[in-house]
Design a protein around this motif. Structure first.
Motif, PDB file in Angstrom:
ATOM      1  N   SER A  75       0.678  -1.345  -0.155  1.00  0.00           N
ATOM      2  CA  SER A  75      -0.040  -0.093  -0.033  1.00  0.00           C
ATOM      3  C   SER A  75       0.824   1.327   0.037  1.00  0.00           C
ATOM      4  O   SER A  75       0.263   2.472  -0.042  1.00  0.00           O
ATOM      5  CB  SER A  75      -0.741   0.035   1.033  1.00  0.00           C
ATOM      6  OG  SER A  75      -0.412  -0.123   2.538  1.00  0.00           O
TER       7      SER A  75
ATOM      8  N   LEU B 111       4.742   3.387  -1.301  1.00  0.00           N
ATOM      9  CA  LEU B 111       5.678   3.423  -2.250  1.00  0.00           C
ATOM     10  C   LEU B 111       7.036   2.949  -1.771  1.00  0.00           C
ATOM     11  O   LEU B 111       7.304   3.092  -0.418  1.00  0.00           O
ATOM     12  CB  LEU B 111       5.942   5.210  -2.594  1.00  0.00           C
ATOM     13  CG  LEU B 111       4.888   5.605  -3.387  1.00  0.00           C
ATOM     14  CD1 LEU B 111       5.409   7.132  -3.312  1.00  0.00           C
ATOM     15  CD2 LEU B 111       4.852   5.380  -4.528  1.00  0.00           C
TER      16      LEU B 111
ATOM     17  N   VAL C  31      11.747   5.905  -6.160  1.00  0.00           N
ATOM     18  CA  VAL C  31      10.903   6.671  -5.223  1.00  0.00           C
ATOM     19  C   VAL C  31      11.431   7.448  -4.457  1.00  0.00           C
ATOM     20  O   VAL C  31      11.008   8.363  -3.751  1.00  0.00           O
ATOM     21  CB  VAL C  31       9.754   6.137  -4.660  1.00  0.00           C
ATOM     22  CG1 VAL C  31       8.792   5.284  -5.654  1.00  0.00           C
ATOM     23  CG2 VAL C  31      10.096   5.003  -3.504  1.00  0.00           C
TER      24      VAL C  31
ATOM     25  N   HIS D  26       0.666   5.320  -2.532  1.00  0.00           N
ATOM     26  CA  HIS D  26       0.883   5.173  -4.005  1.00  0.00           C
ATOM     27  C   HIS D  26       0.626   6.425  -4.854  1.00  0.00           C
ATOM     28  O   HIS D  26       1.252   6.739  -5.706  1.00  0.00           O
ATOM     29  CB  HIS D  26       0.367   3.914  -4.618  1.00  0.00           C
ATOM     30  CG  HIS D  26       1.274   2.729  -4.299  1.00  0.00           C
ATOM     31  ND1 HIS D  26       2.388   2.342  -5.142  1.00  0.00           N
ATOM     32  CD2 HIS D  26       1.196   1.613  -3.671  1.00  0.00           C
ATOM     33  CE1 HIS D  26       2.853   1.125  -4.840  1.00  0.00           C
ATOM     34  NE2 HIS D  26       2.213   0.732  -3.905  1.00  0.00           N
ATOM     35  N   ASP D  27      -0.674   7.127  -4.010  1.00  0.00           N
ATOM     36  CA  ASP D  27      -1.005   8.051  -4.911  1.00  0.00           C
ATOM     37  C   ASP D  27      -0.620   9.441  -4.499  1.00  0.00           C
ATOM     38  O   ASP D  27      -1.035  10.533  -4.472  1.00  0.00           O
ATOM     39  CB  ASP D  27      -2.482   8.253  -5.185  1.00  0.00           C
ATOM     40  CG  ASP D  27      -3.273   8.280  -3.634  1.00  0.00           C
ATOM     41  OD1 ASP D  27      -2.505   8.156  -2.970  1.00  0.00           O
ATOM     42  OD2 ASP D  27      -4.230   8.327  -3.551  1.00  0.00           O
ATOM     43  N   ASP D  28       0.563   9.368  -3.812  1.00  0.00           N
ATOM     44  CA  ASP D  28       1.291  10.735  -3.173  1.00  0.00           C
ATOM     45  C   ASP D  28       1.466  11.773  -4.341  1.00  0.00           C
ATOM     46  O   ASP D  28       2.052  11.618  -5.370  1.00  0.00           O
ATOM     47  CB  ASP D  28       2.563  10.305  -2.870  1.00  0.00           C
ATOM     48  CG  ASP D  28       3.348  11.697  -2.345  1.00  0.00           C
ATOM     49  OD1 ASP D  28       3.130  11.904  -1.223  1.00  0.00           O
ATOM     50  OD2 ASP D  28       4.408  11.955  -2.756  1.00  0.00           O
TER      51      ASP D  28
ATOM     52  N   SER E  40      -1.416  -0.102 -12.587  1.00  0.00           N
ATOM     53  CA  SER E  40      -0.480  -0.631 -11.690  1.00  0.00           C
ATOM     54  C   SER E  40       0.789  -0.709 -12.355  1.00  0.00           C
ATOM     55  O   SER E  40       1.153  -1.844 -13.194  1.00  0.00           O
ATOM     56  CB  SER E  40      -0.797  -1.913 -11.325  1.00  0.00           C
ATOM     57  OG  SER E  40      -0.028  -2.572 -10.294  1.00  0.00           O
TER      58      SER E  40
ATOM     59  N   VAL F 140       4.117  -0.148 -11.500  1.00  0.00           N
ATOM     60  CA  VAL F 140       5.609  -0.616 -10.883  1.00  0.00           C
ATOM     61  C   VAL F 140       5.702  -2.093 -11.138  1.00  0.00           C
ATOM     62  O   VAL F 140       7.012  -2.409 -10.830  1.00  0.00           O
ATOM     63  CB  VAL F 140       5.660  -0.097  -9.484  1.00  0.00           C
ATOM     64  CG1 VAL F 140       5.444   1.362  -9.499  1.00  0.00           C
ATOM     65  CG2 VAL F 140       4.656  -0.805  -8.413  1.00  0.00           C
TER      66      VAL F 140
END
Length: 207
Positions: free
Chosen positions: A24, A26, A90, A98-100, A205, A207
């Protein structure tokens, strides 16, 4: 025709579906192939039996290395790790969701041509393009006139390949996100890179 102008065909594939210790947030961890991912890689390798693949090359991250080892076993060839094919780091943003918004802001800037922006503790867009391009060139130089399978990562593939040899190709950039084991077929010769085939996807997705 000289070796320089004899093209190498690179089948650049995103690794198989993977699992992560902290899914959940980075992270730069390598992850590992899920059972679904192993099935995807096996199916991909089986589909390439008629392409006379000379070798498999992979990024150093575990999910790509595992993909390469499995595909190489099916195809009866070697698998070799190549630095430079890995996903962009990152950096200092590790541990964030993940949506930083900071990461998303940098990636959007890269996609719109601002390659001087950098991820804190990580690379600029220009550095990502340069090291990925050099990695592919090093592979192509070893395989003039041959076809090889290259396992890499969705984010770096969708960012670099549309702009690997000059201005961004809008058709590729518009289909930026790549499915697991989706292949971008790239020819490399003395005149540069030519992306022959692109498996654009709505899969986010990356990564």
């Amino acid at each position: 025709m000289s070796d320089l102008h004899c093209p190498a065909t690179l089948l650049v594939a995103r690794h198989g579906d993977a699992e992560y210790g902290h899914p959940s947030v980075l992270s730069d961890e390598g992850g590992w192939l899920s059972e679904r991912g192993r099935e995807q890689v096996h199916a991909l390798a089986e589909s390439l039996r008629g392409r006379n693949v000379a070798r498999v090359h992979t990024s150093p991250l575990q999910r790509a290395v595992e993909s390469g080892a499995l595909a190489a076993q099916v195809l009866g060839v070697d698998s070799v790790v190549v630095e430079g094919l890995e996903e962009f780091s990152v950096g200092a943003l590790a541990g964030r969701p993940h949506d930083d918004p900071e990461l998303m802001s940098v990636f959007r800037a890269w996609m719109h041509g601002d390659l001087g922006r950098f991820i804190p503790g990580g690379e600029t867009g220009a550095e990502v393009v340069a090291r990925y391009r050099e990695a592919l060139l090093s592979i192509a130089d070893q395989h003039r006139g041959e076809t090889v399978l290259v396992f890499s990562h969705g984010g770096v593939m969708s960012f670099v390949l549309p702009r690997i040899d000059g201005p961004v190709r809008a058709d590729l950039a518009a289909a930026a996100f790549l499915p697991n084991c989706g292949i971008a077929e790239v020819a490399v010769d003395g005149d540069g890179f030519a992306v022959r085939c692109w498996p654009g996807s709505v899969d986010r997705s990356v990564v």
